[in-house]
Design a protein around this motif. Structure first.
Motif, PDB file in Angstrom:
ATOM      1  N   SER A 302       0.827  -1.203   0.000  1.00  0.00           N
ATOM      2  CA  SER A 302       0.000   0.000   0.000  1.00  0.00           C
ATOM      3  C   SER A 302       0.862   1.253   0.000  1.00  0.00           C
ATOM      4  O   SER A 302       2.073   1.210   0.179  1.00  0.00           O
ATOM      5  N   GLY A 303       0.203   2.400  -0.181  1.00  0.00           N
ATOM      6  CA  GLY A 303       0.912   3.675  -0.224  1.00  0.00           C
ATOM      7  C   GLY A 303       1.835   3.747  -1.424  1.00  0.00           C
ATOM      8  O   GLY A 303       1.495   3.304  -2.512  1.00  0.00           O
ATOM      9  N   GLN A 304       3.033   4.296  -1.237  1.00  0.00           N
ATOM     10  CA  GLN A 304       4.000   4.427  -2.326  1.00  0.00           C
ATOM     11  C   GLN A 304       4.826   3.162  -2.529  1.00  0.00           C
ATOM     12  O   GLN A 304       5.512   3.015  -3.544  1.00  0.00           O
ATOM     13  N   ARG A 305       4.748   2.216  -1.599  1.00  0.00           N
ATOM     14  CA  ARG A 305       5.641   1.052  -1.644  1.00  0.00           C
ATOM     15  C   ARG A 305       5.466   0.224  -2.911  1.00  0.00           C
ATOM     16  O   ARG A 305       6.445  -0.149  -3.563  1.00  0.00           O
ATOM     17  N   GLY A 306       4.232  -0.090  -3.236  1.00  0.00           N
ATOM     18  CA  GLY A 306       4.001  -0.927  -4.409  1.00  0.00           C
ATOM     19  C   GLY A 306       4.481  -0.277  -5.691  1.00  0.00           C
ATOM     20  O   GLY A 306       5.038  -0.939  -6.585  1.00  0.00           O
ATOM     21  N   TYR A 307       4.252   1.030  -5.820  1.00  0.00           N
ATOM     22  CA  TYR A 307       4.730   1.746  -7.004  1.00  0.00           C
ATOM     23  C   TYR A 307       6.250   1.632  -7.116  1.00  0.00           C
ATOM     24  O   TYR A 307       6.798   1.340  -8.183  1.00  0.00           O
ATOM     25  N   ILE A 308       6.923   1.883  -6.007  1.00  0.00           N
ATOM     26  CA  ILE A 308       8.388   1.876  -6.015  1.00  0.00           C
ATOM     27  C   ILE A 308       8.910   0.502  -6.398  1.00  0.00           C
ATOM     28  O   ILE A 308       9.805   0.367  -7.247  1.00  0.00           O
ATOM     29  N   VAL A 309       8.336  -0.532  -5.795  1.00  0.00           N
ATOM     30  CA  VAL A 309       8.796  -1.896  -6.089  1.00  0.00           C
ATOM     31  C   VAL A 309       8.659  -2.208  -7.572  1.00  0.00           C
ATOM     32  O   VAL A 309       9.592  -2.738  -8.200  1.00  0.00           O
ATOM     33  N   ASN A 310       7.525  -1.874  -8.158  1.00  0.00           N
ATOM     34  CA  ASN A 310       7.322  -2.204  -9.573  1.00  0.00           C
ATOM     35  C   ASN A 310       8.187  -1.361 -10.500  1.00  0.00           C
ATOM     36  O   ASN A 310       8.672  -1.849 -11.518  1.00  0.00           O
ATOM     37  N   ILE A 311       8.399  -0.083 -10.167  1.00  0.00           N
ATOM     38  CA  ILE A 311       9.269   0.758 -10.997  1.00  0.00           C
ATOM     39  C   ILE A 311      10.710   0.258 -10.919  1.00  0.00           C
ATOM     40  O   ILE A 311      11.422   0.207 -11.929  1.00  0.00           O
ATOM     41  N   VAL A 312      11.155  -0.119  -9.720  1.00  0.00           N
ATOM     42  CA  VAL A 312      12.513  -0.646  -9.563  1.00  0.00           C
ATOM     43  C   VAL A 312      12.654  -1.970 -10.317  1.00  0.00           C
ATOM     44  O   VAL A 312      13.671  -2.231 -10.971  1.00  0.00           O
ATOM     45  N   LYS A 313      11.633  -2.817 -10.239  1.00  0.00           N
ATOM     46  CA  LYS A 313      11.660  -4.071 -11.001  1.00  0.00           C
ATOM     47  C   LYS A 313      11.808  -3.798 -12.496  1.00  0.00           C
ATOM     48  O   LYS A 313      12.630  -4.417 -13.185  1.00  0.00           O
ATOM     49  N   ASP A 314      10.993  -2.883 -13.007  1.00  0.00           N
ATOM     50  CA  ASP A 314      11.076  -2.534 -14.426  1.00  0.00           C
ATOM     51  C   ASP A 314      12.465  -2.019 -14.780  1.00  0.00           C
ATOM     52  O   ASP A 314      13.001  -2.322 -15.855  1.00  0.00           O
ATOM     53  N   TYR A 315      13.037  -1.234 -13.883  1.00  0.00           N
ATOM     54  CA  TYR A 315      14.381  -0.690 -14.121  1.00  0.00           C
ATOM     55  C   TYR A 315      15.409  -1.820 -14.205  1.00  0.00           C
ATOM     56  O   TYR A 315      16.255  -1.840 -15.109  1.00  0.00           O
ATOM     57  N   LEU A 316      15.340  -2.766 -13.279  1.00  0.00           N
ATOM     58  CA  LEU A 316      16.291  -3.877 -13.272  1.00  0.00           C
ATOM     59  C   LEU A 316      16.141  -4.741 -14.523  1.00  0.00           C
ATOM     60  O   LEU A 316      17.137  -5.175 -15.116  1.00  0.00           O
ATOM     61  N   ILE A 317      14.909  -4.968 -14.927  1.00  0.00           N
ATOM     62  CA  ILE A 317      14.658  -5.831 -16.086  1.00  0.00           C
ATOM     63  C   ILE A 317      15.041  -5.135 -17.385  1.00  0.00           C
ATOM     64  O   ILE A 317      15.745  -5.705 -18.229  1.00  0.00           O
ATOM     65  N   SER A 318      14.595  -3.895 -17.557  1.00  0.00           N
ATOM     66  CA  SER A 318      14.849  -3.185 -18.819  1.00  0.00           C
ATOM     67  C   SER A 318      16.328  -2.892 -19.028  1.00  0.00           C
ATOM     68  O   SER A 318      16.795  -2.803 -20.168  1.00  0.00           O
ATOM     69  N   ASN A 319      17.082  -2.769 -17.934  1.00  0.00           N
ATOM     70  CA  ASN A 319      18.526  -2.543 -18.047  1.00  0.00           C
ATOM     71  C   ASN A 319      19.321  -3.849 -18.000  1.00  0.00           C
ATOM     72  O   ASN A 319      20.552  -3.825 -17.916  1.00  0.00           O
ATOM     73  N   GLU A 320      18.589  -4.972 -18.054  1.00  0.00           N
ATOM     74  CA  GLU A 320      19.197  -6.303 -18.104  1.00  0.00           C
ATOM     75  C   GLU A 320      20.149  -6.542 -16.930  1.00  0.00           C
ATOM     76  O   GLU A 320      21.190  -7.172 -17.082  1.00  0.00           O
ATOM     77  N   ILE A 321      19.758  -6.025 -15.778  1.00  0.00           N
ATOM     78  CA  ILE A 321      20.548  -6.246 -14.563  1.00  0.00           C
ATOM     79  C   ILE A 321      20.140  -7.577 -13.937  1.00  0.00           C
ATOM     80  O   ILE A 321      20.992  -8.391 -13.552  1.00  0.00           O
ATOM     81  N   VAL A 322      18.840  -7.812 -13.855  1.00  0.00           N
ATOM     82  CA  VAL A 322      18.291  -9.077 -13.366  1.00  0.00           C
ATOM     83  C   VAL A 322      17.110  -9.438 -14.257  1.00  0.00           C
ATOM     84  O   VAL A 322      16.281  -8.582 -14.570  1.00  0.00           O
ATOM     85  N   GLY A 323      17.010 -10.684 -14.664  1.00  0.00           N
ATOM     86  CA  GLY A 323      15.900 -11.126 -15.495  1.00  0.00           C
ATOM     87  C   GLY A 323      14.596 -11.157 -14.728  1.00  0.00           C
ATOM     88  O   GLY A 323      14.578 -11.286 -13.492  1.00  0.00           O
ATOM     89  N   GLU A 324      13.490 -11.075 -15.444  1.00  0.00           N
ATOM     90  CA  GLU A 324      12.183 -10.985 -14.792  1.00  0.00           C
ATOM     91  C   GLU A 324      11.861 -12.217 -13.961  1.00  0.00           C
ATOM     92  O   GLU A 324      11.421 -12.115 -12.814  1.00  0.00           O
ATOM     93  N   GLU A 325      12.075 -13.402 -14.529  1.00  0.00           N
ATOM     94  CA  GLU A 325      11.726 -14.607 -13.784  1.00  0.00           C
ATOM     95  C   GLU A 325      12.678 -14.834 -12.614  1.00  0.00           C
ATOM     96  O   GLU A 325      12.270 -15.274 -11.546  1.00  0.00           O
ATOM     97  N   GLN A 326      13.970 -14.513 -12.817  1.00  0.00           N
ATOM     98  CA  GLN A 326      14.911 -14.648 -11.708  1.00  0.00           C
ATOM     99  C   GLN A 326      14.516 -13.722 -10.568  1.00  0.00           C
ATOM    100  O   GLN A 326      14.548 -14.105  -9.395  1.00  0.00           O
ATOM    101  N   LEU A 327      14.125 -12.500 -10.929  1.00  0.00           N
ATOM    102  CA  LEU A 327      13.724 -11.536  -9.905  1.00  0.00           C
ATOM    103  C   LEU A 327      12.479 -12.024  -9.179  1.00  0.00           C
ATOM    104  O   LEU A 327      12.348 -11.881  -7.960  1.00  0.00           O
ATOM    105  N   ASP A 328      11.580 -12.625  -9.927  1.00  0.00           N
ATOM    106  CA  ASP A 328      10.346 -13.083  -9.305  1.00  0.00           C
ATOM    107  C   ASP A 328      10.573 -14.303  -8.415  1.00  0.00           C
ATOM    108  O   ASP A 328       9.776 -14.579  -7.526  1.00  0.00           O
TER     109      ASP A 328
END
Length: 803
Positions: A302-328
């Motif tokens: 809730s609050g800003q936490r969920g937004y931050i988590v998803n934006i950071v996830k997108d950042y890690l995936i789009s910059n090929e730092i960590v793959g989506e399934e590995q992150l999940d």
């Protein structure tokens, strides 16, 4: 003894080459004539293998392959299922190490094939493996094709069948290694012999990742549509099947800007169902894109936490730092660049200046109000705070990163920066600088544009007559900036915006005069990155959102190196800053003075007032705030007329007020520093227009595209017709007048001021009570008085509520 040569005895069967060549019958052996010897191969011929060598090598190779296959088949066993059940949570941290959120809960429910609708089954087959029931477990041809396409730069592609993907999901890890691919190959063959096609398809549908934390099609059906898998329609099944290709990116609720790509994939799946006979042409024609429901999120997000988590996830995936399934799968400890005190200050500023002023029960328009913002350290590119919405559980779309609202006049500084960077001139040959005079008449056709008549309106159809670039920026005069875009070349303007930090894929970022009015739909984070480049004297580096990533508490993940370069000259960036300081001091953004520091910025309003913006910066912080209008039920963009009980919601209102409070609180306790600017040569010289300069033909815009004549319709920012007359200028409101706050002045390095001091020296009069030349606004080039030729124009009060 005679000296004559004695005849030598001949060996039976032997004859000399000469005898044989002469046909001497005596040269033949007892079994007939001897066969001649083949000459030895010499020179380059020795390098060419004989047919015997080729055949032998081929036979040996085939035997080795067959032997290797049987050896691998016998050695590789079908393992136990992988450790999905032991997944760990990911931990997201502020820069100081305090916890933002933990995620990693896996939403998974296995169901039998009979509990999955046939339409959904067929949709997945159409998307991933149309010949699944007739083909073998592996497709060597497809694997070779995929490898070749990847090697030749056509992108990473999968040559895997559904059987191979199931083996990878259920039995193996996700790493891209040769050993894993070899295991996958043999296990797939064995599995195909031991299990039926239905069993394999069922396993695949129950283990595939669909995004939103959903593993398996049953969990996905609930997460996206709130129904069971057995009730999925062809359209819904096709959308879920599309997600397998890019789970997060094709979630059109989280990423509305990616809807065209998601629909294209959805159409591909449906067309495949028709080709295979699983859907009739009439059923196909009746399908409408099934927009999924808002995500239901755990209150831990809730609050800003969920937004931050998803934006950071997108950042890690789009910059090929960590793959989506590995992150999940979890196990990562991610330290972000976000600073907790600044994050809290951003939320409080939005609550104080916007959310607390809404009355959703009495004013329906207040239910449309959304806010988004991002704050970047110009020197490091680190994102230090973001605002995305009132609550991730209630409003899923992250407003800081969405790219579907026009940025309005916050784009205009990029036009001026491009003019200085390219040493551009007006149609009559005058160098464009802060004091260059333009015709600010509303609906004046731009000159030198080959794409057809374009005559944008100023806000409320207001005519400004001859006006300097600085004043035109203060008042956000459309007519001036549309002409300037043509004078510079709108293709050059577009490139400058990209150089400063906007994505080249920004929607509606195209070369035409309307580019100056901000028809492009960049995100607040995009705009913060670009404004941070101006604050950093023209040096640009992509923003960074992550400081450190650890896996399983011991393995540090490599992060991409941040590179910085001079995107535009320091003179271009700094001269733009000097102009934008005037907007805060005298123009539409006086509310930003609440920051109590030297500040520069620009207001903006989208067409039909669907969004209001303020983008600004101090030497330490670049921050962009946007207030947007969106229907909570249909997600359609909505005008904000009447929001907060005001006739019109402008960038100089709530956005600038939020910016002022946030910047003040975010920088509390830090020393106040001034802008250190190096201005364009001649920036303090006013160039008078030549006779009929507005009608002279020039070289025109360098791009060859045209803009439709109806692009202009009245709004200050994009030319849209706006109701309410001149409601943005309440009677008697002169808060935007030339009050001259010296606290926002720059270093006094001598020379005349380039800031427009309130003046009556040109005889036109001034709406302030200060006649003559009052002290300048503390410009970067001096503290002298204003130039009599650059004073404010009579009858133009500046209002902090104007966009």
């Amino acid at each position: 003894m005679s000296d004559e040569p004695q005849p030598q005895p001949q060996t039976p069967g032997w004859a000399s080459r000469e005898s044989l060549a002469a046909g001497d019958p005596q040269a033949a052996g007892p079994e007939g004539p001897a066969k001649p010897k083949k000459p030895k191969r010499t020179g380059w011929r020795r390098l060419i293998p004989t047919w015997r060598m080729v055949l032998g090598t081929f036979v040996v190779g085939v035997l080795l392959l067959i032997g290797g296959f049987f050896l691998g088949y016998s050695l590789v066993k079908i393992p136990a299922a992988n450790a999905l059940a032991t997944e760990q949570a990911n931990v997201y941290l502020y820069a100081d190490g305090s916890v933002i959120a933990r995620d990693g809960e896996v939403n998974r429910e296995s169901v039998g094939l009979a509990r999955i609708s046939k339409d959904a089954q067929h949709a997945v087959l159409a998307a991933e493996d149309r010949d699944f029931y007739t083909e073998s477990a592996v497709d060597p041809g497809a694997m070779i094709r995929a490898g070749w396409n990847t090697a030749t730069g056509k992108g990473k592609q999968s040559g895997s069948t559904i059987t191979q993907q199931y083996v990878k999901n259920y039995y193996l890890a996700q790493e891209q290694t040769i050993s894993r691919k070899v295991k996958e190959f043999f296990i797939s063959i064995k599995l195909d012999r031991e299990k039926s096609k239905d069993e394999i398809l069922e396993g695949y549908l129950n283990t595939s990742f669909f995004g939103r934390g959903a593993y398996g099609i049953q969990a996905a059906a609930q997460a996206y549509y709130g129904i069971d898998a057995k009730d999925l329609t062809a359209g819904q099944g096709a959308y879920l099947a599309s997600l397998l290709n890019a789970p997060s990116q094709y979630d059109v609720v989280a990423h509305p800007e990616n809807r065209p790509a998601a629909e294209s994939r959805w159409n591909y799946v449906l067309d495949g169902m028709v080709k295979k006979g699983w859907l009739t042409q009439s059923e196909r024609a009746a399908q409408e894109f099934p927009v999924p429901k808002q995500s239901t999120i755990s209150t831990g997000m809730s609050g800003q936490r969920g937004y931050i988590v998803n934006i950071v996830k997108d950042y890690l995936i789009s910059n090929e730092i960590v793959g989506e399934e590995q992150l999940d799968r979890g196990g990562y400890r991610i330290t972000t660049t976000l600073q907790k005190d600044k994050q809290d200050a951003f939320v409080k500023a939005v609550d104080d200046k916007l959310m607390s002023q809404l009355d959703k029960k009495e004013r329906k328009v207040d239910t449309y109000v959304r806010a988004g913002g991002a704050s970047v350290d110009p020197k490091t590119g680190k994102v230090v705070a973001m605002y995305n919405g009132i609550d991730y559980v209630k409003q899923y779309t992250p407003n800081a990163t969405r790219r579907d609202f026009q940025v309005g006049s916050t784009f205009k500084p990029f036009v001026f920066t491009s003019a200085v960077e390219n040493h551009s001139q007006t149609q009559d040959g005058r160098t464009i600088n802060p004091n260059t005079i333009y015709d600010g008449t509303s609906e004046r056709p731009v000159q030198g544009w080959s794409g057809g008549r374009y005559a944008p309106e100023n806000e409320d159809h207001r005519d400004y007559g001859d006006v300097t670039v600085r004043e035109a920026t203060d008042k956000s005069v459309n007519a001036v900036y549309a002409q300037m875009a043509v004078d510079v070349g709108s293709d050059k303007v577009m490139q400058t915006a990209i150089d400063l930090g906007l994505s080249k894929n920004t929607p509606e970022l195209t070369p035409s005069p309307s580019i100056a009015l901000g028809v492009a739909t960049a995100s607040p984070l995009d705009m913060a990155e670009a404004y941070a480049t101006l604050a950093n004297h023209g040096r640009h580096g992509t923003y960074t959102l992550v400081e450190k990533v650890m896996k399983d508490g011991k393995h540090e993940v490599d992060l991409p190196e941040r590179r910085e370069h001079q995107a535009v000259s320091r003179e271009a960036a700094d001269t733009t800053t000097s102009v934008l300081r005037s907007v805060v001091q005298n123009g539409t953004a006086t509310a930003a003075q609440a920051a109590g520091r030297p500040a520069a910025g620009k207001t903006g309003t989208a067409e039909e007032d669907t969004a209001a913006w303020f983008a600004g910066y101090t030497p330490e912080l670049a921050t962009v705030v946007a207030v947007m209008g969106q229907d909570p039920e249909t997600a359609a963009h909505k005008s904000l007329y009447g929001a907060m009980g005001l006739p019109r919601l402008n960038g100089g209102g709530a956005p600038a007020e939020i910016w002022g409070q946030y910047t003040r609180d975010a920088l509390k306790g830090e020393p106040v520093t001034d802008f250190d600017l190096r201005l364009q040569t001649g920036a303090d010289v006013t160039a008078a227009p030549s006779a009929d300069s507005s009608d002279e033909a020039g070289s025109g815009d360098e791009s060859g595209t045209g803009a439709p004549d109806d692009e202009s319709s009245g709004n200050e920012e994009t030319g849209a017709e706006t109701p309410g007359g001149s409601a943005s200028n309440p009677p008697g409101d002169t808060s935007g007048g030339s009050t001259g706050d010296t606290s926002t002045g720059g270093p006094t390095t001598g020379g005349p001021s380039t800031e427009p001091g309130p003046t009556g020296g040109d005889g036109s009069g001034d709406d302030s009570s200060n006649g003559g030349t009052e002290g300048g606004e503390g410009d970067t080039t001096g503290a002298g008085g204003g130039d009599p030729g650059t004073g404010t124009i009579a009858g133009l009060p500046t209002d902090s509520r104007r966009p």
